[in-house]
Structures are given as structure tokens and as C-alpha cells.
Design an enzyme around this catalytic site. Structure first.
Site, short mmCIF file in Angstrom:
data_model
loop_
_atom_site.label_atom_id
_atom_site.label_comp_id
_atom_site.label_asym_id
_atom_site.label_seq_id
_atom_site.Cartn_x
_atom_site.Cartn_y
_atom_site.Cartn_z
N HIS A 66 -42.49 -92.53 -45.25
CA HIS A 66 -41.24 -93.18 -44.84
C HIS A 66 -41.49 -94.53 -44.17
O HIS A 66 -40.62 -95.01 -43.44
CB HIS A 66 -40.47 -92.27 -43.88
CG HIS A 66 -39.94 -91.03 -44.52
ND1 HIS A 66 -38.99 -91.04 -45.51
CD2 HIS A 66 -40.24 -89.72 -44.31
CE1 HIS A 66 -38.71 -89.80 -45.89
NE2 HIS A 66 -39.47 -88.97 -45.18
N ARG A 126 -50.37 -89.42 -43.62
CA ARG A 126 -49.46 -88.72 -44.52
C ARG A 126 -49.20 -89.55 -45.77
O ARG A 126 -48.60 -90.62 -45.69
CB ARG A 126 -48.13 -88.42 -43.82
CG ARG A 126 -47.16 -87.65 -44.71
CD ARG A 126 -45.99 -87.07 -43.94
NE ARG A 126 -45.07 -88.08 -43.44
CZ ARG A 126 -43.90 -87.79 -42.86
NH1 ARG A 126 -43.56 -86.52 -42.69
NH2 ARG A 126 -43.12 -88.75 -42.42
N ASP A 178 -61.08 -91.70 -50.12
CA ASP A 178 -62.14 -92.66 -50.41
C ASP A 178 -62.20 -93.80 -49.40
O ASP A 178 -63.28 -94.34 -49.14
CB ASP A 178 -61.97 -93.23 -51.82
CG ASP A 178 -62.45 -92.27 -52.91
OD1 ASP A 178 -63.07 -91.25 -52.57
OD2 ASP A 178 -62.19 -92.54 -54.10
N GLU A 216 -40.76 -78.11 -44.85
CA GLU A 216 -39.55 -78.75 -44.31
C GLU A 216 -38.30 -78.41 -45.11
O GLU A 216 -37.41 -79.23 -45.25
CB GLU A 216 -39.76 -80.26 -44.24
CG GLU A 216 -40.45 -80.86 -45.44
CD GLU A 216 -40.99 -82.27 -45.18
OE1 GLU A 216 -40.43 -82.98 -44.33
OE2 GLU A 216 -41.97 -82.64 -45.85
N ASP A 221 -35.88 -82.89 -42.36
CA ASP A 221 -35.58 -82.36 -43.69
C ASP A 221 -35.17 -80.90 -43.64
O ASP A 221 -34.33 -80.45 -44.43
CB ASP A 221 -36.78 -82.55 -44.61
CG ASP A 221 -36.89 -83.98 -45.13
OD1 ASP A 221 -35.98 -84.42 -45.84
OD2 ASP A 221 -37.87 -84.66 -44.79
#
Length: 259
Positions: A45, A71, A85, A150, A176
Site C-alpha cells: 500500500h 511486505r 535476492d 485478513e 481488511d
């Protein structure tokens, strides 16, 4: 290679964290020096692309007492591979609704034969460009995975999700979840809070770390009492927005009247 984050949450000591959504290494450094225990770099977000995330990882390397979770926008294995990576060790993957999705997220963090992570260690910051001689043999054990539940669908499978091998912790997303419960925009509604407390207890019963976010201190304390061991209690952009508003309010008497 070891994972300090999993060791700390396994110890059961509460970890208080902050969301970093600005995409700014400068802001990240200011927050990292605050004494906060952990931070979440958010790509779901917030405008944190791969390069902005890399910059912040480099900034945060100077603050070893601050644990870093990242996230990705989704459980997409390509996004997860690229984050691993560039040196991400602790992932929190959103929108997990059942054990199969959790297992797929685990596979994305593991090299074959345990998973599906692509091998590009010679090009990767994570291996220090193969200067870590045993990186490929130790990488799986050095990565932690938190899955985010969520929705009501996810809660219906919560115990099974938490039981998946390779899932180190489960994070409950109040915003959520509230929407899923018909309480859009009401993450602090009593029904939502009560549901989250029950979910946290279920996660702990499965022997996994339990996390959640709560910007209201009283609710955060309730979640800690219910078994949460890591809680996001603020965000860089929210602190800036509320601080700027308060600054203006403090000089309300000097505002010009505008028509």
C-alpha cells in the site's frame, strides 16, 4: 547464517514496531534511530518499489537492533524472489486465506528441492555476490516468513495456516478483516477487536508468533495481552500527517480567513 527476528519473537518478548510507507531512506533513518524495535517496509500500500526498498535496507543495516520486515504486494513468487535476492530476510506476505496459499508462500522462499526460489546468487546482494561461500546451503534457514490473515475466509482456516511448516508467524490485518466482517473503515469496532483477540490466541496455541497492528494504545495493549508478540503501533506517514495538522492547529489563532 541465523535469523535474529525469529529468535526474538520465539523468546516471547513484545516487539513494538512502525510502518515505513514513505519510500524515503531519509525518513527511514530518522525512524530507525528512534529506539523502535522493528519496522515494516511496505510495498503493498505504499510507493516502495524494489530500488526504494534496497536503499532502505542499506540504511537500516547501520541499525542492527532494529529488525526489518518487508511486505511484497502479494504472494507472487517473482516479487518474493527479487526481495530475497536484494537481501530481505524477513517477509510478511499479505492476503493468505488457506493452508495451500501459505504453503505456496513458503515454497517461494526456499531453493529447490524444498521450494521454487530461482537461483541467482552470483548476482545477489543477499549472498554478497557469492562472497558468502555457503549461502545456497544456509539461505533457507536464514529466511523467516510471516503470513498475513485478513479475511473471514482466512480466519476459518487459521489453525491450518499457522500449522504449515515454514510459516514462522501469522499477522492479523485489522483493516481488511473489518471490511470482510462488514465493518469497512472500522478496525477498532468491538466485534473486530474481539475477533482478533480470539485469532491471536489460536495462533499462539499453534506455537507460532502472532502479530497485528493497532495505532490505538489501549487496543494494542489488549492485543499484547491476548498473545501478540509483535505489534505495529504507528506509521511514518501517519506521524507526519498528524504532526503537521497539530502544528497548524497550535497556531489556529493566526490563520488567515480565506473566502
Amino acid at each position: 547464517m541465523t535469523n535474529r527476528w525469529t529468535e526474538r519473537i520465539a523468546a516471547g518478548e513484545p516487539r513494538i514496531g512502525m510502518w515505513l510507507a514513505s519510500g524515503s531512506g531519509y525518513v527511514t533513518e530518522i525512524c530507525a534511530g528512534s529506539g523502535i524495535g522493528w519496522v515494516l517496509l511496505d510495498q503493498e500500500h505504499a510507493p516502495n518499489d524494489l530500488r526504494a526498498t534496497l536503499e532502505q535496507l542499506q540504511v537500516l543495516a547501520a541499525y542492527p537492533d532494529v529488525d526489518v520486515l518487508v511486505r511484497p504486494p502479494s504472494a507472487d513468487p517473482v516479487s518474493i524472489k527479487r526481495l530475497l535476492d536484494v537481501g530481505v530476510q524477513n517477509l510478511i506476505v499479505p492476503m493468505i486465506d488457506d493452508a495451500d496459499e501459505a504453503a505456496a508462500a513458503v515454497a517461494a522462499t526456499r531453493y529447490p528441492p524444498a521450494g521454487i526460489r530461482g537461483v541467482g546468487s552470483a548476482l545477489a546482494r543477499a549472498s554478497r555476490w557469492n562472497r558468502i561461500s555457503d549461502y545456497l546451503g544456509t539461505a533457507d534457514a536464514s529466511v523467516s516468513l510471516t503470513v498475513q490473515v485478513e479475511s473471514l475466509a482466512g480466519l476459518a482456516h487459521l489453525a491450518d495456516i499457522a500449522d504449515v511448516d515454514g510459516v514462522d508467524a501469522v499477522f492479523v490485518g485489522p483493516a481488511d478483516l473489518a471490511a470482510s466482517m462488514g465493518r469497512l473503515g472500522q478496525p477498532e469496532h468491538p466485534d473486530v477487536v474481539s475477533t482478533i483477540e480470539t485469532a491471536l490466541a489460536t495462533i499462539v496455541e499453534q506455537g507460532k508468533g502472532a502479530g497485528v497492528n493497532a495505532f490505538n494504545k489501549g487496543i494494542a495493549q489488549r492485543y499484547l495481552a491476548a498473545g501478540a508478540t509483535f505489534v505495529l503501533v504507528g506509521a511514518d506517514v501517519a506521524l507526519l500527517a498528524r504532526g503537521a495538522e497539530k502544528l497548524v492547529d497550535d497556531y489556529d489563532d493566526y490563520k488567515e480567513t480565506r473566502s
